[in-house]
Design a protein around this motif. Sequence first.
Motif, PDB file in Angstrom:
ATOM      1  N   LEU A   5      78.108  62.324  84.819  1.00  0.00           N
ATOM      2  CA  LEU A   5      76.796  62.108  85.422  1.00  0.00           C
ATOM      3  C   LEU A   5      75.673  62.540  84.483  1.00  0.00           C
ATOM      4  N   GLN A   6      75.894  63.636  83.780  1.00  0.00           N
ATOM      5  CA  GLN A   6      74.877  64.132  82.855  1.00  0.00           C
ATOM      6  C   GLN A   6      74.645  63.136  81.717  1.00  0.00           C
ATOM      7  N   ALA A   7      75.691  62.408  81.360  1.00  0.00           N
ATOM      8  CA  ALA A   7      75.561  61.453  80.259  1.00  0.00           C
ATOM      9  C   ALA A   7      74.777  60.217  80.656  1.00  0.00           C
ATOM     10  N   VAL A   8      74.848  59.827  81.923  1.00  0.00           N
ATOM     11  CA  VAL A   8      74.197  58.584  82.348  1.00  0.00           C
ATOM     12  C   VAL A   8      72.926  58.822  83.145  1.00  0.00           C
ATOM     13  N   ALA A   9      72.685  60.035  83.584  1.00  0.00           N
ATOM     14  CA  ALA A   9      71.531  60.306  84.439  1.00  0.00           C
ATOM     15  C   ALA A   9      70.245  60.332  83.619  1.00  0.00           C
ATOM     16  N   GLU A  10      69.226  59.647  84.123  1.00  0.00           N
ATOM     17  CA  GLU A  10      67.922  59.694  83.483  1.00  0.00           C
ATOM     18  C   GLU A  10      67.237  61.031  83.756  1.00  0.00           C
ATOM     19  N   ASP A  11      67.491  61.578  84.940  1.00  0.00           N
ATOM     20  CA  ASP A  11      66.913  62.863  85.325  1.00  0.00           C
ATOM     21  C   ASP A  11      68.010  63.920  85.221  1.00  0.00           C
ATOM     22  N   THR A  12      67.913  64.782  84.217  1.00  0.00           N
ATOM     23  CA  THR A  12      68.958  65.784  83.987  1.00  0.00           C
ATOM     24  C   THR A  12      69.023  66.835  85.083  1.00  0.00           C
ATOM     25  N   ARG A  13      68.018  66.889  85.945  1.00  0.00           N
ATOM     26  CA  ARG A  13      68.053  67.866  87.031  1.00  0.00           C
ATOM     27  C   ARG A  13      69.193  67.587  87.995  1.00  0.00           C
ATOM     28  N   VAL A  14      69.693  66.347  88.008  1.00  0.00           N
ATOM     29  CA  VAL A  14      70.802  65.995  88.896  1.00  0.00           C
ATOM     30  C   VAL A  14      72.009  66.874  88.627  1.00  0.00           C
ATOM     31  N   THR A  15      72.246  67.172  87.357  1.00  0.00           N
ATOM     32  CA  THR A  15      73.394  67.998  87.003  1.00  0.00           C
ATOM     33  C   THR A  15      73.002  69.440  86.714  1.00  0.00           C
ATOM     34  N   ASP A  16      71.791  69.667  86.220  1.00  0.00           N
ATOM     35  CA  ASP A  16      71.366  71.029  85.922  1.00  0.00           C
ATOM     36  C   ASP A  16      71.224  71.849  87.196  1.00  0.00           C
ATOM     37  N   ASN A  17      70.700  71.225  88.251  1.00  0.00           N
ATOM     38  CA  ASN A  17      70.560  71.890  89.541  1.00  0.00           C
ATOM     39  C   ASN A  17      71.639  71.342  90.474  1.00  0.00           C
ATOM     40  N   LYS A  18      72.691  72.118  90.686  1.00  0.00           N
ATOM     41  CA  LYS A  18      73.830  71.640  91.466  1.00  0.00           C
ATOM     42  C   LYS A  18      73.468  71.380  92.928  1.00  0.00           C
ATOM     43  N   HIS A  19      72.400  71.996  93.400  1.00  0.00           N
ATOM     44  CA  HIS A  19      72.021  71.793  94.800  1.00  0.00           C
ATOM     45  C   HIS A  19      71.510  70.373  95.051  1.00  0.00           C
ATOM     46  N   ILE A  20      71.052  69.689  93.991  1.00  0.00           N
ATOM     47  CA  ILE A  20      70.586  68.319  94.163  1.00  0.00           C
ATOM     48  C   ILE A  20      71.745  67.411  94.564  1.00  0.00           C
ATOM     49  N   LEU A  21      72.903  67.610  93.934  1.00  0.00           N
ATOM     50  CA  LEU A  21      74.075  66.811  94.280  1.00  0.00           C
ATOM     51  C   LEU A  21      74.473  67.012  95.736  1.00  0.00           C
ATOM     52  N   SER A  22      74.465  68.255  96.184  1.00  0.00           N
ATOM     53  CA  SER A  22      74.843  68.536  97.573  1.00  0.00           C
ATOM     54  C   SER A  22      73.809  67.974  98.538  1.00  0.00           C
ATOM     55  N   TYR A  23      72.541  68.064  98.171  1.00  0.00           N
ATOM     56  CA  TYR A  23      71.482  67.526  99.025  1.00  0.00           C
ATOM     57  C   TYR A  23      71.620  66.021  99.192  1.00  0.00           C
ATOM     58  N   VAL A  24      71.825  65.318  98.089  1.00  0.00           N
ATOM     59  CA  VAL A  24      71.912  63.858  98.132  1.00  0.00           C
ATOM     60  C   VAL A  24      73.142  63.414  98.913  1.00  0.00           C
ATOM     61  N   SER A  25      74.299  64.039  98.644  1.00  0.00           N
ATOM     62  CA  SER A  25      75.512  63.657  99.369  1.00  0.00           C
ATOM     63  C   SER A  25      75.395  64.005 100.848  1.00  0.00           C
ATOM     64  N   GLY A  26      74.754  65.130 101.157  1.00  0.00           N
ATOM     65  CA  GLY A  26      74.556  65.502 102.557  1.00  0.00           C
ATOM     66  C   GLY A  26      73.659  64.523 103.286  1.00  0.00           C
ATOM     67  N   LEU A  27      72.614  64.058 102.605  1.00  0.00           N
ATOM     68  CA  LEU A  27      71.733  63.075 103.232  1.00  0.00           C
ATOM     69  C   LEU A  27      72.468  61.758 103.459  1.00  0.00           C
ATOM     70  N   GLY A  28      73.349  61.392 102.514  1.00  0.00           N
ATOM     71  CA  GLY A  28      74.161  60.189 102.716  1.00  0.00           C
ATOM     72  C   GLY A  28      75.080  60.327 103.908  1.00  0.00           C
ATOM     73  N   PHE A  29      75.723  61.478 104.041  1.00  0.00           N
ATOM     74  CA  PHE A  29      76.545  61.768 105.216  1.00  0.00           C
ATOM     75  C   PHE A  29      75.710  61.638 106.489  1.00  0.00           C
ATOM     76  N   GLY A  30      74.526  62.254 106.461  1.00  0.00           N
ATOM     77  CA  GLY A  30      73.707  62.312 107.655  1.00  0.00           C
ATOM     78  C   GLY A  30      73.173  60.962 108.087  1.00  0.00           C
ATOM     79  N   ILE A  31      72.701  60.163 107.133  1.00  0.00           N
ATOM     80  CA  ILE A  31      72.108  58.871 107.480  1.00  0.00           C
ATOM     81  C   ILE A  31      73.129  57.954 108.132  1.00  0.00           C
ATOM     82  N   ILE A  32      74.324  57.858 107.538  1.00  0.00           N
ATOM     83  CA  ILE A  32      75.336  56.974 108.120  1.00  0.00           C
ATOM     84  C   ILE A  32      75.822  57.515 109.458  1.00  0.00           C
ATOM     85  N   SER A  33      75.895  58.842 109.592  1.00  0.00           N
ATOM     86  CA  SER A  33      76.291  59.443 110.866  1.00  0.00           C
ATOM     87  C   SER A  33      75.250  59.158 111.944  1.00  0.00           C
ATOM     88  N   GLY A  34      73.968  59.318 111.587  1.00  0.00           N
ATOM     89  CA  GLY A  34      72.893  59.030 112.533  1.00  0.00           C
ATOM     90  C   GLY A  34      72.857  57.573 112.940  1.00  0.00           C
TER      91      GLY A  34
END
Length: 239
Positions: free
Chosen positions: A92-121
């Motif tokens: 992910l770090q190699a292909v990501a335009e925004d390095t914060r995606v991998t530098d800040n691990k909480h971003i990954l959890s936030y995005v995946s959690g929102l994906g879980f939540g939207i489809i659940s809702g």
Amino acid sequence: MTLPEFFGCTFIAFGPPFALFVFTIANDPVRIIILIAAAFFWLLSLLLSSLLWFAIIPLRDVLAFGVFFSVVFQECFRYIIYRILRSTEQGLQAVAEDTRVTDNKHILSYVSGLGFGIISGMFAVVNVLADMSGPGTMGLKSGTELFFVTSAAQALSIILLHTFWSVIFFNACDTNNYLHIAYVIGSHLFVSLLTLLNASELYTATLLTNYIITILTGLLAFRVAGGTSRSFKKFVTCQ
């Protein structure tokens, strides 16, 4: 009044998540891919829980049974996507335009959690919204008119909770914090079983408890992500 109520409840359930998507995810292709992947994993958990419900014929009428195993499968797939994301961070770090995606691990959890939540809702409230669009009714099967707005508010709650749960769960797996893992699974099961009270039209009790847990879980996720009262004050004052 059916269409105004339809759009109003739609905006209640999906307005804040849509805003989160637009302002925090839509501009980054990697985040969009992670969100879609998380939604797919939630669908897999739904498929497995449905197969189990279909296979065990004597317990089909016991809603609590289906709810329990649905939560178990969802949390199992939350852990699976956690393992996948952690194992592919270098890619992910190699292909990501925004390095914060991998530098800040909480971003990954936030995005995946929102994906879980939207489809659940969506699965929780789309059928209700379809009935709401007409012809005009006051609740389903002579029920209260609060049914629709309650369903929308609960859908918003579960979307936010999934986002918070993933932030807490991913960090707990990183730090071996089993208490937080237990909290995520326990609160998820409690909130899910709480919705069974809606059959008795105890909407005030379920919504109030639901949102108390949502606020507490949001505060815990904020602390887990490194938030402090000072940082929150700076955010509010735009400093």
